[in-house]
Design a protein around this motif. Structure first.
Motif, PDB file in Angstrom:
ATOM      1  N   VAL A   5      30.927  39.476  38.960  1.00  9.95           N
ATOM      2  CA  VAL A   5      30.420  40.771  39.096  1.00  9.95           C
ATOM      3  C   VAL A   5      30.575  41.666  37.889  1.00  9.95           C
ATOM      4  N   LEU A   6      32.012  41.437  37.572  1.00 14.33           N
ATOM      5  CA  LEU A   6      32.873  42.309  36.453  1.00 14.33           C
ATOM      6  C   LEU A   6      32.136  41.796  35.148  1.00 14.33           C
ATOM      7  N   LEU A   7      32.063  40.552  34.822  1.00 11.58           N
ATOM      8  CA  LEU A   7      31.607  40.225  33.850  1.00 11.58           C
ATOM      9  C   LEU A   7      30.038  40.365  33.454  1.00 11.58           C
ATOM     10  N   THR A   8      29.392  40.147  34.531  1.00 15.04           N
ATOM     11  CA  THR A   8      27.735  40.471  34.566  1.00 15.04           C
ATOM     12  C   THR A   8      27.690  41.950  33.989  1.00 15.04           C
ATOM     13  N   GLN A   9      28.538  42.820  34.550  1.00 15.57           N
ATOM     14  CA  GLN A   9      28.236  44.184  34.502  1.00 15.57           C
ATOM     15  C   GLN A   9      28.582  44.647  33.162  1.00 15.57           C
ATOM     16  N   GLU A  10      29.855  43.930  32.502  1.00 15.67           N
ATOM     17  CA  GLU A  10      30.273  44.264  31.062  1.00 15.67           C
ATOM     18  C   GLU A  10      29.143  43.927  30.111  1.00 15.67           C
ATOM     19  N   PHE A  11      28.758  42.396  30.357  1.00 13.75           N
ATOM     20  CA  PHE A  11      27.609  42.145  29.593  1.00 13.75           C
ATOM     21  C   PHE A  11      26.406  42.989  29.645  1.00 13.75           C
ATOM     22  N   GLY A  12      25.963  43.652  30.727  1.00 15.43           N
ATOM     23  CA  GLY A  12      24.742  44.363  30.851  1.00 15.43           C
ATOM     24  C   GLY A  12      25.156  45.774  30.189  1.00 15.43           C
ATOM     25  N   GLU A  13      26.432  46.238  29.898  1.00 14.51           N
ATOM     26  CA  GLU A  13      26.781  47.464  29.154  1.00 14.51           C
ATOM     27  C   GLU A  13      26.524  46.954  27.839  1.00 14.51           C
ATOM     28  N   ARG A  14      27.246  45.833  27.419  1.00 13.03           N
ATOM     29  CA  ARG A  14      27.305  45.504  25.895  1.00 13.03           C
ATOM     30  C   ARG A  14      25.844  45.157  25.382  1.00 13.03           C
ATOM     31  N   VAL A  21      18.819  40.858  29.051  1.00  9.37           N
ATOM     32  CA  VAL A  21      19.504  41.431  30.162  1.00  9.37           C
ATOM     33  C   VAL A  21      20.382  40.408  30.724  1.00  9.37           C
ATOM     34  N   ALA A  22      21.478  40.843  31.692  1.00  7.93           N
ATOM     35  CA  ALA A  22      22.488  39.642  32.211  1.00  7.93           C
ATOM     36  C   ALA A  22      22.535  40.201  33.768  1.00  7.93           C
ATOM     37  N   ASN A  23      22.212  39.354  34.492  1.00 11.92           N
ATOM     38  CA  ASN A  23      22.327  39.463  35.943  1.00 11.92           C
ATOM     39  C   ASN A  23      23.077  38.251  36.533  1.00 11.92           C
ATOM     40  N   ALA A  24      23.699  38.380  37.649  1.00 13.04           N
ATOM     41  CA  ALA A  24      24.346  37.377  38.574  1.00 13.04           C
ATOM     42  C   ALA A  24      23.852  37.160  39.867  1.00 13.04           C
ATOM     43  N   THR A  86      28.284  46.316  44.938  1.00 14.71           N
ATOM     44  CA  THR A  86      29.224  45.929  44.255  1.00 14.71           C
ATOM     45  C   THR A  86      30.455  45.922  45.139  1.00 14.71           C
ATOM     46  N   PRO A  87      30.704  44.568  45.133  1.00  8.82           N
ATOM     47  CA  PRO A  87      32.268  44.277  46.238  1.00  8.82           C
ATOM     48  C   PRO A  87      33.576  45.033  45.337  1.00  8.82           C
ATOM     49  N   GLY A  88      34.332  45.426  46.423  1.00 11.54           N
ATOM     50  CA  GLY A  88      35.738  46.126  45.949  1.00 11.54           C
ATOM     51  C   GLY A  88      35.836  46.592  44.572  1.00 11.54           C
ATOM     52  N   MET A  89      36.567  46.049  43.835  1.00 14.22           N
ATOM     53  CA  MET A  89      37.003  46.498  42.620  1.00 14.22           C
ATOM     54  C   MET A  89      35.736  46.360  41.398  1.00 14.22           C
ATOM     55  N   GLY A  90      34.740  46.112  41.795  1.00 12.86           N
ATOM     56  CA  GLY A  90      33.404  45.761  41.014  1.00 12.86           C
ATOM     57  C   GLY A  90      33.104  47.046  40.353  1.00 12.86           C
ATOM     58  N   SER A  91      33.484  48.430  41.042  1.00 21.26           N
ATOM     59  CA  SER A  91      32.885  49.363  40.365  1.00 21.26           C
ATOM     60  C   SER A  91      34.140  49.994  39.522  1.00 21.26           C
ATOM     61  N   ASP A  92      35.125  49.091  39.057  1.00 24.62           N
ATOM     62  CA  ASP A  92      36.480  49.739  38.230  1.00 24.62           C
ATOM     63  C   ASP A  92      36.033  49.326  36.886  1.00 24.62           C
TER      64      ASP A  92
END
Length: 109
Positions: A5-14, A21-24, A86-92
């Motif tokens: 989840v974290l890497l997918t979000q980072e790819f989405g931002e970058r 687009v990047a999704n999991a 987004t689970p747990g720390m997935g929003s950090d």
């Protein structure tokens, strides 16, 4: 799951604004796949008994890759054609940054 989840979000931002687009996707349990050839016992039995066939498990991934309505969605986790929370720390964002830096260091990028 959290790292995905974290890497997918980072790819989405970058990749924002690039048209990429990047999704999991979480396919759920998938029965009768080569991934289970080295898995035995109760997990294999449960997966092969209650899991979906590969074509049904792939539905969300195929939909995300081909549906016009998903062409602008990026950095999300999906299952059964629905965005998952987004689970747990997935929003950090700090956790995302640390994981990204560790991955680039390990891959030499």
């Amino acid at each position: 799951m959290l790292a995905r989840v974290l890497l997918t979000q980072e790819f989405g931002e970058r990749l924002r604004g690039t048209g990429v687009v990047a999704n999991a996707v979480h396919p759920g349990l998938v029965k009768d796949t080569a991934l289970l050839q080295d898995v035995g016992g109760p997990f294999r039995w449960v997966t092969n008994t209650f899991g979906a066939p590969a074509d049904k498990a792939a539905d969300t991934a195929v939909w995300l890759a081909t549906a016009p309505e998903s062409a602008e969605v990026s950095g999300k986790l999906w299952a059964k054609r629905k965005e998952l929370p987004t689970p747990g720390m997935g929003s950090d964002p700090e956790a995302r940054r640390r994981l990204w830096e560790a991955c680039t260091r390990l891959t030499g990028l």
